[in-house]
Design a protein around this motif. Structure first.
Motif: not given
Length: 144
Positions: A51-61, A115-118
């Motif tokens: 897969v292609l995985r896009i990971t965004l840093a969304v701390a606090g959301f 998926r939202l994780d940490n």
């Protein structure tokens, strides 16, 4: 912004939409939130899949403050934090800012899941298997 001249070649027919997409991408964004794009392996029901995985840093959301949608041929991720009533900040260094980040998707790309994780939002995209199609064009003799 100057118009791109790469698509003015007589050998590139029907690429008008691609030129518009490239112009839209070239406008860019402010770089928030930061993100990674990686070639990864996802496991689904015991089977592995690239897969292609896009990971965004969304701390606090929180998950309900984020939305992931596919609009036409774009993957659009939006975030909007709710202001908490009654809080008094002596210093506010962590901004509660909204964002929108868009990625142009090629034809056939399928969004598998998010998926939202940490504080990291990971979105897996499936690439279609390339197929080679060769089609013979019949030449009609105009002399007869």
């Amino acid at each position: 912004m100057t118009r791109m001249v790469q698509f003015n070649s007589p050998f590139l027919l029907g690429f008008d939409e691609m030129e518009r997409l490239l112009e839209r991408v070239a406008k860019g964004s402010d770089g928030y939130p930061p993100y990674n794009v990686e070639d990864a392996v996802a496991v689904d029901g015991g089977t592995q899949r690239r897969v292609l995985r896009i990971t965004l840093a969304v701390a606090g959301f929180a998950a309900d403050e984020l939305s992931v949608t596919v609009e036409e041929n774009q993957l659009v991720i939006r975030g909007r934090q709710r202001e908490e009533e009654g809080r008094v900040y002596l210093h506010r260094g962590i901004a509660a800012r909204q964002f929108q980040r868009a990625f142009v998707l090629a034809d056939g790309i399928e969004v598998l899941h998010a998926r939202l994780d940490n504080g990291l939002l990971a979105i897996d995209l499936a690439r279609p298997e390339p197929s080679k199609v060769v089609r013979k064009i019949t030449i009609v003799d105009g002399a007869s």
